[in-house]
Design a protein around this motif. Structure first.
Motif, PDB file in Angstrom:
ATOM      1  N   LYS A   1       0.964  -1.151   0.020  1.00  0.00           N
ATOM      2  CA  LYS A   1      -0.189  -0.002   0.128  1.00  0.00           C
ATOM      3  C   LYS A   1       0.919   1.308  -0.048  1.00  0.00           C
ATOM      4  CE  LYS A   1      -3.759   2.042   2.416  1.00  0.00           C
ATOM      5  NZ  LYS A   1      -4.597   2.636   1.121  1.00  0.00           N
ATOM      6  N   THR A   2       2.144   1.307   0.692  1.00  0.00           N
ATOM      7  CA  THR A   2       2.924   2.444   0.811  1.00  0.00           C
ATOM      8  C   THR A   2       3.115   2.965  -0.702  1.00  0.00           C
ATOM      9  OG1 THR A   2       4.068   1.638   2.857  1.00  0.00           O
ATOM     10  CG2 THR A   2       4.956   3.173   1.551  1.00  0.00           C
ATOM     11  N   ILE A   3       3.730   1.738  -1.541  1.00  0.00           N
ATOM     12  CA  ILE A   3       4.232   2.005  -2.987  1.00  0.00           C
ATOM     13  C   ILE A   3       2.754   2.288  -3.695  1.00  0.00           C
ATOM     14  CG2 ILE A   3       4.728   0.876  -5.059  1.00  0.00           C
ATOM     15  CD1 ILE A   3       7.043   1.545  -3.306  1.00  0.00           C
TER      16      ILE A   3
ATOM     17  N   GLN B   1      -5.456   6.030 -14.961  1.00  0.00           N
ATOM     18  CA  GLN B   1      -5.687   4.968 -15.765  1.00  0.00           C
ATOM     19  C   GLN B   1      -5.251   3.827 -15.118  1.00  0.00           C
ATOM     20  OE1 GLN B   1      -4.690   5.010 -19.814  1.00  0.00           O
ATOM     21  NE2 GLN B   1      -5.946   3.711 -20.480  1.00  0.00           N
ATOM     22  N   GLN B   2      -4.031   3.812 -14.723  1.00  0.00           N
ATOM     23  CA  GLN B   2      -3.504   2.634 -14.099  1.00  0.00           C
ATOM     24  C   GLN B   2      -4.148   2.126 -12.936  1.00  0.00           C
ATOM     25  OE1 GLN B   2      -1.855   5.058 -15.234  1.00  0.00           O
ATOM     26  NE2 GLN B   2       0.094   4.482 -16.267  1.00  0.00           N
TER      27      GLN B   2
ATOM     28  N   MET C   1       2.583  -2.917 -14.596  1.00  0.00           N
ATOM     29  CA  MET C   1       4.124  -2.967 -14.298  1.00  0.00           C
ATOM     30  C   MET C   1       4.643  -1.427 -14.305  1.00  0.00           C
ATOM     31  SD  MET C   1       5.231  -5.925 -14.078  1.00  0.00           S
ATOM     32  CE  MET C   1       5.132  -7.526 -14.409  1.00  0.00           C
ATOM     33  N   GLU C   2       3.837  -0.457 -14.723  1.00  0.00           N
ATOM     34  CA  GLU C   2       4.123   0.868 -14.726  1.00  0.00           C
ATOM     35  C   GLU C   2       3.850   1.489 -13.277  1.00  0.00           C
ATOM     36  OE1 GLU C   2       1.602   3.205 -17.235  1.00  0.00           O
ATOM     37  OE2 GLU C   2       2.752   2.315 -19.036  1.00  0.00           O
ATOM     38  N   LEU C   3       2.895   1.063 -12.622  1.00  0.00           N
ATOM     39  CA  LEU C   3       2.702   0.976 -11.131  1.00  0.00           C
ATOM     40  C   LEU C   3       3.870   0.775 -10.139  1.00  0.00           C
ATOM     41  CD1 LEU C   3      -1.152   0.220 -10.470  1.00  0.00           C
ATOM     42  CD2 LEU C   3      -0.061   2.590 -10.469  1.00  0.00           C
ATOM     43  N   ARG C   4       4.369  -0.545 -10.817  1.00  0.00           N
ATOM     44  CA  ARG C   4       5.607  -1.119  -9.946  1.00  0.00           C
ATOM     45  C   ARG C   4       6.807  -0.115 -10.394  1.00  0.00           C
ATOM     46  NH1 ARG C   4      10.080  -3.575 -11.848  1.00  0.00           N
ATOM     47  NH2 ARG C   4      10.896  -5.100 -10.017  1.00  0.00           N
ATOM     48  N   ALA C   5       6.960   0.141 -11.644  1.00  0.00           N
ATOM     49  CA  ALA C   5       8.347   0.981 -12.122  1.00  0.00           C
ATOM     50  C   ALA C   5       8.039   2.356 -11.167  1.00  0.00           C
ATOM     51  CB  ALA C   5       8.246   1.154 -13.487  1.00  0.00           C
ATOM     52  N   ALA C   6       6.975   2.702 -11.218  1.00  0.00           N
ATOM     53  CA  ALA C   6       6.925   4.342 -10.694  1.00  0.00           C
ATOM     54  C   ALA C   6       7.191   4.445  -9.028  1.00  0.00           C
ATOM     55  CB  ALA C   6       5.319   4.825 -10.911  1.00  0.00           C
ATOM     56  N   GLY C   7       6.810   3.337  -8.486  1.00  0.00           N
ATOM     57  CA  GLY C   7       6.987   3.325  -6.924  1.00  0.00           C
ATOM     58  C   GLY C   7       7.950   3.730  -6.326  1.00  0.00           C
ATOM     59  N   LEU C   8       9.440   3.302  -6.715  1.00  0.00           N
ATOM     60  CA  LEU C   8      10.451   3.720  -6.046  1.00  0.00           C
ATOM     61  C   LEU C   8      11.013   5.381  -6.323  1.00  0.00           C
ATOM     62  CD1 LEU C   8      13.395   3.106  -4.462  1.00  0.00           C
ATOM     63  CD2 LEU C   8      14.218   2.569  -6.787  1.00  0.00           C
TER      64      LEU C   8
END
Length: 426
Positions: free
Chosen positions: A313-315, A327-328, A384-391
């Motif tokens: 949830k933090t990410i 959209q994501q 995958m964009e959500l994952r890549a954006a997180g950091l």
């Protein structure tokens, strides 16, 4: 800085083909990496050639300084900061040097970006497997330094598994090629009066000590943990010729994960994989607690997944109120505390559907996830964009809620994952 050291740096700068800076602006730019750590360097250098690197090594030896090798600087635990000279290899050492399609190997300089490499390889049906969340900017030199893994590591292994040969500069400026070494070659080199000879002979003494062997076997992470980055990977060479084993010894297994401390990587020859099967789907398991999510990881790992990645949830919350991720985020069901991104691939659509059913049956059996929609096509890229954006978003947060990036890539056996995280969080 003393007047004599400043004078020596000016002299060094004039001798280089590349650029060396000692001004406050350049040093401030490199005072940190992606971590919370801060350290003011002595200088910043953008070398253009091996001759430049040799001069830098000689300067460091003469002035008892250090060289901090750096590419993209995406490390989270301060690996790319230091009080010596920051040597940025991302500007000039950026070439793909050779591709052997038949052997499925590529030779690159350390500043090649992972995604750029894979775009170049795609037309040949090949790719470099390890991928981090910073895959659009991380570079091969840094991936070797960190022994990077990423989402595909469960299928394609970590960077250490892909190293065939390294061309390196050692602490005396000598350039060596490091690859598989036979017992006879090892014996000859170990007797040489050279830095590499001393490295081989000292390393043999370390790993052949019964006390050390016992400590490595008992204290290093379990072999089932393919990440296993605990200092130098001495356990990776225990079954090789340097320790009386049958497998060929390759020093690059120690270099990989050494955070740039054992030498300067000039070129890396990497083993490649054939592009994964065309048909692809992402089962996205939604959870209302981290514990439930982690409990599912071990049983799900038995299903030949190409990706098994968690987003907490933090990410996810970092992408809230960001117009570019509306959209994501529309793909999410309710407000999950955690997601598991479970990628399956197959050569036919029928086979893919069968694999999806197996994963969904496992999730239904555990009853930990409250939803597990299947994403295909563009929806996969969006997830995958959500994952890549997180950091990146996590690092750019303002205020006291910003996470402190001071621990990177801890790894435990999957069976121990849920209790480990529970204890760590407490």
């Amino acid at each position: 800085m003393s007047a004599s050291l400043n004078s020596a740096l000016i002299s060094l700068a004039s001798s280089l083909e590349g650029r060396l800076y000692t001004d406050d602006l350049h040093k401030a730019m490199y005072v940190t990496d992606a971590s919370v750590y801060r350290m003011l360097p002595l200088a910043v250098c953008y070398p253009e050639s091996e001759r430049d690197l040799s001069r830098l090594v000689n300067f460091a030896q003469t002035h008892s300084s250090s060289l901090i090798m750096r590419t993209a600087g995406t490390s989270l635990a301060g690996q790319c900061v230091g009080e010596g000279i920051i040597v940025d290899m991302s500007v000039c050492f950026t070439k793909i040097l050779d591709l052997d399609i038949n052997a499925k190997q590529v030779t690159v300089q350390p500043g090649v970006i992972r995604d750029d490499l894979n775009r170049a390889l795609a037309q040949h049906g090949l790719f470099f497997g390890p991928n981090t969340s910073t895959t659009n900017r991380c570079m091969i030199g840094g991936m070797i330094g960190n022994n990077s893994s990423g989402t595909t590591s469960i299928k394609y292994g970590v960077t250490r598994d892909k190293i065939v040969n390294l061309k390196m500069m050692l602490s005396d400026g000598s350039v060596v090629n490091i690859g598989d070494t036979t017992t006879d070659q090892l014996e000859v080199i170990s007797q040489e009066d050279s830095v590499l000879g001393k490295v081989y002979s000292q390393l043999a003494k370390i790993v052949n000590s019964e006390e050390n062997k016992k400590a490595i076997v008992t204290a290093f992470p379990k072999k089932g943990i393919h990440r296993r980055n605990t200092g130098y990977a001495l356990d990776s060479i225990l079954d090789t010729s340097i320790s009386g084993g049958k497998n060929p010894f390759n020093l690059s297994k120690i270099i990989c994960g050494s955070e740039g401390t054992l030498g300067i990587i000039l070129e890396a020859t990497l083993a490649l994989d054939v592009l994964p099967p065309e048909h692809q789907a992402l089962v996205v398991a939604h959870y209302d607690s981290i514990d439930k999510c982690l409990t599912d990881v071990f049983p799900l790992s038995a299903h030949e997944l190409y990706t098994c990645e968690m987003l907490d949830k933090t990410i996810l919350d970092c992408t809230k109120n960001k117009p570019q991720y509306v959209q994501q985020r529309s793909l999410l069901i309710k407000d999950p505390k955690a997601l598991l991104l479970l990628e399956v691939r197959a050569n036919t659509q029928q086979e893919l559907e069968s694999k999806i059913d197996v994963v969904k049956e496992s999730l239904l059996s555990s009853q930990n996830a409250y939803a597990y929609p299947v994403y295909k096509g563009e929806e996969i890229a969006m997830a995958m964009e959500l994952r890549a954006a997180g950091l990146g978003l996590l690092g750019s947060m303002v205020g006291d809620n910003k996470a402190v990036a001071c621990i990177e890539d801890t790894a435990v056996d999957l069976k121990d994952l849920a209790p480990y995280i529970a204890e760590f969080s407490a």
